[in-house]
Write an enzyme that holds these catalytic residues in place. Sequence first.
Site, PDB file in Angstrom:
ATOM      1  N   ASN A 140       0.827  -1.211   0.000  1.00 10.12           N
ATOM      2  CA  ASN A 140       0.000   0.000   0.000  1.00 10.12           C
ATOM      3  C   ASN A 140       0.862   1.261   0.000  1.00 10.12           C
ATOM      4  O   ASN A 140       0.357   2.359   0.245  1.00 10.12           O
ATOM      5  CB  ASN A 140      -0.954   0.011   1.202  1.00 10.12           C
ATOM      6  N   GLU A 147       1.694   4.242   7.507  1.00  8.63           N
ATOM      7  CA  GLU A 147       0.605   3.843   6.617  1.00  8.63           C
ATOM      8  C   GLU A 147       0.103   5.052   5.821  1.00  8.63           C
ATOM      9  O   GLU A 147       0.396   6.202   6.177  1.00  8.63           O
ATOM     10  CB  GLU A 147      -0.546   3.262   7.457  1.00  8.63           C
TER      11      GLU A 147
END
Length: 265
Positions: A140, A147
């Site tokens: 991702n 993140e």
Amino acid sequence: MRVIIVESAAEVAQVAAERIARAVRERRAAGAAAVLGVATGSSPVGTYNELATMVRDGGLDMTGVRAFALDEYVGLAHEHPESYHAVIHRTVTEPLGLDPALVQVPNGLADDLDAACREYERAIADAGGVDLQLLGIGSNGHIAFNEPTSSLASRTRTKTLAAQTRDDNARFFDSLDRVPMHCLTQGIGTILDAHHLLLVATGESKADAVAAMIEGPLSSMCPASALQLHPRAAVVIDREAAQKLTLTEYYEHIEAHPLPGASAA
Ligand code: GLP
């Protein structure tokens, strides 16, 4: 950003190890031991194996070299085989013959996690900063455990893992519900402070993230795109990880025509 595309994962490991070895030797020639930033995950394992071979063959002296890990799960005992304390010990400290006292990993077992994060930042600063930070990339686009939507200025802190990261890392655990929910991670700002960045990626599963990192917009939606801000960032990838890039010929043209006398950074 320097983009080096090679034919295989084995070649990624060789090229990356050679760059790390060069950084260690340059620091040694300047009368100091290098400070390395080390990553977990499967991507850098080949690089560590190459470095271990160089050390074993007497071609690389790691005496006094310090290492700082990028991240750690919250709540996993250091003895747990998948804690990053254990992973770094198994894949880096032992094979490279580093002094365990010179290798640090964030403390995911601290009673006061915020204080542990602040101490970690201080320890890196006290060591004089990181000379070369090795990185992998999550599917991702995460780097360390930053993140998507992580602040591009972030420092070491606690984070909640994305569902995709927990799914990706479940292969290392007995089941998905054993994968911790939280972590400590160097921030993107912390990582960008390293003097050199070196990111390795292999395989088709990284192709979208690699393209977003190199050719996409600078965006917290792809934390690895922050490498675009760094003046000495190199990315070493195999053909499969490179397959979604649009400027492959340009990157290859650059590598085929190095400026005489230019630094290899
Ligand atoms: C992990 C680590 C990262 C690593 C990434 C990719 O969760 N926290 O530092 O780069 O995910 O892992 P792999 O190399 O196994 O694909």
